[in-house]
Design a protein around this motif. Structure first.
Motif, short mmCIF file in Angstrom:
data_model
loop_
_atom_site.label_atom_id
_atom_site.label_comp_id
_atom_site.label_asym_id
_atom_site.label_seq_id
_atom_site.Cartn_x
_atom_site.Cartn_y
_atom_site.Cartn_z
N GLU A 348 -96.38 -65.67 2.47
CA GLU A 348 -95.94 -64.40 3.10
C GLU A 348 -95.56 -64.59 4.57
OE1 GLU A 348 -98.78 -64.76 1.40
OE2 GLU A 348 -98.19 -63.68 -0.43
N ARG A 349 -96.03 -65.67 5.18
CA ARG A 349 -95.74 -65.89 6.61
C ARG A 349 -94.61 -66.89 6.83
NH1 ARG A 349 -100.78 -67.02 10.09
NH2 ARG A 349 -99.19 -66.82 11.71
N VAL A 350 -94.06 -67.40 5.73
CA VAL A 350 -92.96 -68.37 5.84
C VAL A 350 -91.68 -67.63 6.17
CG1 VAL A 350 -91.49 -69.83 4.37
CG2 VAL A 350 -93.99 -70.12 4.36
N GLU A 351 -90.85 -68.26 7.01
CA GLU A 351 -89.57 -67.63 7.34
C GLU A 351 -88.43 -68.40 6.68
OE1 GLU A 351 -88.60 -66.33 11.56
OE2 GLU A 351 -86.95 -67.68 11.09
N THR A 352 -87.59 -67.68 5.95
CA THR A 352 -86.46 -68.32 5.27
C THR A 352 -85.37 -67.28 5.03
OG1 THR A 352 -85.85 -69.58 3.29
CG2 THR A 352 -87.57 -67.97 2.99
N ILE A 373 -81.96 -50.11 3.79
CA ILE A 373 -83.36 -50.58 3.69
C ILE A 373 -83.49 -51.95 4.38
CG2 ILE A 373 -85.11 -51.45 2.08
CD1 ILE A 373 -84.21 -49.22 0.13
N LEU A 374 -82.51 -52.82 4.10
CA LEU A 374 -82.57 -54.15 4.74
C LEU A 374 -82.43 -54.01 6.26
CD1 LEU A 374 -80.47 -56.20 2.14
CD2 LEU A 374 -82.94 -56.31 2.49
N VAL A 406 -89.15 -63.22 7.81
CA VAL A 406 -90.48 -63.57 7.31
C VAL A 406 -90.65 -62.97 5.91
CG1 VAL A 406 -92.95 -63.18 7.69
CG2 VAL A 406 -91.45 -63.77 9.61
N GLU A 407 -91.24 -63.75 5.00
CA GLU A 407 -91.31 -63.36 3.58
C GLU A 407 -91.96 -61.99 3.35
OE1 GLU A 407 -90.87 -66.03 0.78
OE2 GLU A 407 -91.95 -65.04 -0.81
N GLN A 408 -93.02 -61.68 4.10
CA GLN A 408 -93.70 -60.41 3.89
C GLN A 408 -92.75 -59.23 4.13
OE1 GLN A 408 -97.01 -59.83 2.75
NE2 GLN A 408 -95.96 -57.88 2.47
N ARG A 409 -91.90 -59.40 5.14
CA ARG A 409 -90.96 -58.32 5.44
C ARG A 409 -89.95 -58.18 4.29
NH1 ARG A 409 -88.16 -57.50 11.26
NH2 ARG A 409 -90.31 -57.83 11.95
N MET A 410 -89.53 -59.32 3.73
CA MET A 410 -88.62 -59.26 2.59
C MET A 410 -89.32 -58.64 1.38
SD MET A 410 -85.74 -59.59 1.25
CE MET A 410 -84.54 -60.60 2.09
N ILE A 414 -87.88 -55.48 -0.61
CA ILE A 414 -87.57 -55.54 -2.05
C ILE A 414 -88.31 -54.43 -2.80
CG2 ILE A 414 -87.97 -56.93 -4.14
CD1 ILE A 414 -87.12 -59.40 -2.53
N ALA A 415 -89.54 -54.17 -2.42
CA ALA A 415 -90.30 -53.10 -3.08
C ALA A 415 -89.59 -51.76 -2.88
CB ALA A 415 -91.73 -53.05 -2.53
N ARG A 416 -89.06 -51.54 -1.68
CA ARG A 416 -88.35 -50.27 -1.43
C ARG A 416 -87.04 -50.20 -2.21
NH1 ARG A 416 -87.38 -48.88 4.60
NH2 ARG A 416 -86.60 -46.98 3.61
N ILE A 417 -86.34 -51.36 -2.30
CA ILE A 417 -85.07 -51.37 -3.05
C ILE A 417 -85.34 -51.10 -4.53
CG2 ILE A 417 -83.19 -52.88 -3.84
CD1 ILE A 417 -83.38 -54.27 -1.03
N GLU A 418 -86.39 -51.74 -5.06
CA GLU A 418 -86.70 -51.56 -6.49
C GLU A 418 -87.10 -50.11 -6.80
OE1 GLU A 418 -89.57 -54.69 -7.15
OE2 GLU A 418 -88.02 -56.14 -7.71
N ALA A 419 -87.57 -49.41 -5.78
CA ALA A 419 -87.98 -48.01 -6.00
C ALA A 419 -86.78 -47.06 -6.01
CB ALA A 419 -88.98 -47.59 -4.91
N LEU A 420 -85.59 -47.52 -5.59
CA LEU A 420 -84.40 -46.65 -5.61
C LEU A 420 -84.03 -46.35 -7.06
CD1 LEU A 420 -82.10 -48.50 -3.01
CD2 LEU A 420 -83.24 -46.29 -2.68
#
Ligand code: HSE
Length: 437
Positions: A348-352, A373-374, A406-410, A414-420
């Motif tokens: 979750e703390r990795v940046e990519t 959202i992004l 950072v992965e946690q932010r992604m 993604i959770a918000r996008i999937e909720a659309l």
């Protein structure tokens, strides 16, 4: 000088290859080692004697412990694989004052700290070149050839079976199970092929590479591991359209916050040499602060390539037999009391950067909602592509590349996008690395 006497555990693919290389190159090997190297004893259950040279002068039994207890043996080569009884055999060989050469990545990744500590106490060497990337001398390169450098990151295709599967799927559209079966027949796959497919084998090797590169203890349990079974042909094709290839990479990176240790499918630019490493071949890219990027390529599995690394280790050990143990190259490249406790970062703390694919309803405002959202999450979009809906369909595939985050932010985005309610199902996400600095 007296010959060096070797006890060999295992006469399978790599054990047989080791015998054959020692036999066919005996003269060159003794010219290099300064003495003859002779296998006097071996332990094996199933083996094909007709495919192995030089067995006539070897006492072969089925008791591996008898070999590690034989007072005549100087070096034990462990090629049985797996955790147990390999661990017990290696520890007993060390306790009996024998040097050990092993190709066992699982053993080193999980029990290496204990094994090296025992070896230091007894003043013996445990050599493991064949454990990572088969015939490529990557351990030697990182531990000795790049010793002047502050190593910044390592990225490698370090599982031949997985690379073979991805290459055949991409080039020939072959079926996953069919390619895996061929890799097993060729002797590349692990006894348990889920180790290859799920990235565990690559994680074993990455764990070892990271310790050598950064001077940290072996920490297999902290390596993030994701396999290739979920790689979808649509993502392979989309990646190509964006100018990328999907490779199963092991990545270790030193950052200010800690060390990243991760194995997962990765989009990499197709112009990179490593993106063009196909089939069962392996390649490791190492970035040193002084030397810059260096790339090592070769056969990562198979009988003779792996034996090449095993025998090189035996020669290394033979050459150092008369050296004071304190002056030998340290097992993990750094002096044992200099290993650092730099933390390994959770994924979750990795940046990519990311590739995202989702199924969207073909109506106004959908792309804007996703981009919104992004944007709110501070994630910048680098490229976006919306595919034509199939005739009569109201849903389209929306594919995009993002900048680094950072992965946690992604995950949150993604959770918000999937909720659309305009997005169907889950979002496919593959990490992207440019491998350029
Ligand atoms: N199963 C491994 C691979 C063998 O396919 O790379 C070499 O470690």
């Amino acid at each position: 000088m007296k010959p060096v006497k070797v006890g060999l555990l295992g006469l399978g693919t790599v054990g047989g290859g080791t015998m054959n290389v020692l036999y066919r190159n005996a003269k060159e090997i003794s010219r290099r080692a300064g003495r003859e190297i002779v296998v006097t004893r071996a332990a094996a259950r199933d083996y094909d004697a007709s495919a192995i040279d030089g067995l006539h002068s070897v006492t072969v039994g089925d008791d591996a412990f008898a070999v590690v207890r034989d007072p005549e043996i100087d070096i034990v080569i462990e090629l049985i694989g797996g955790y147990s009884p390999a661990r017990e055999l290696v520890l007993e060989a060390i306790a009996n004052g024998k040097h050990v050469v092993t190709a066992n990545k699982a053993l080193i990744a999980l029990h290496g700290n204990e094994i090296f500590s025992a070896a230091r106490d007894k003043g013996v060497t445990v050599a493991f070149e064949a454990a990572v990337a088969g015939g490529i001398p990557i351990i030697k390169a990182v531990r000795e050839g790049l010793a002047a450098n502050n190593i910044e990151w390592v990225a490698g295709i370090i599982n031949g079976t997985g690379n073979f599967i991805l290459s055949e799927m991409r080039d020939k559209g072959r079926d996953f199970a069919d390619v895996l079966k061929e890799a097993q027949e060729l002797g590349y796959a692990e006894a348990d092929p889920t180790f290859d497919v799920e990235g565990i084998d690559a994680a074993h090797k990455l764990t070892i590479l990271a310790s050598l590169a950064f001077g940290i203890p072996l920490q297999f349990d902290k390596t993030y591991t994701e396999g290739i079974a979920a790689v979808d042909p649509r993502d392979v094709a989309n990646a190509e359209e964006f100018g990328y290839r999907i490779k199963h990479l092991g990545i270790a990176r030193k950052t200010d916050a800690g060390v990243e240790l991760r194995v997962h499918p990765t989009l990499i630019p197709e112009r990179r040499l490593i993106a063009n490493v196909d089939g069962v071949m392996n390649a490791v890219l190492v970035m040193g602060d002084a030397v810059g990027p260096t790339l090592y390529y070769g056969a990562g599995a198979g009988s003779l390539p792996t034996a090449s690394a095993v025998v090189a280790d035996v020669i290394d050990v033979a050459r150092s037999l008369t050296t004071d143990p304190g002056n030998r190259v340290p097992h993990l490249a750094f002096q044992p009391d200099e290993l650092s406790d730099t933390p390994v970062l959770p994924i979750e703390r990795v940046e990519t950067a990311y590739y995202l694919r989702m199924t969207a309803r073909d109506e106004p405002g959908v792309v804007a909602a996703v981009a919104g959202i992004l944007g709110e999450a501070g994630i910048s979009i680098e490229a976006i592509k919306q595919q034509e809906p199939a005739p009569g369909q109201t849903e389209v595939a929306l594919v995009m590349l993002t900048h680094r985050v950072v992965e946690q932010r992604m995950n949150d985005a993604i959770a918000r996008i999937e909720a659309l309610d305009t997005i169907g199902g889950s979002v496919t996400r593959i990490r992207v690395e440019t491998l350029d600095g």
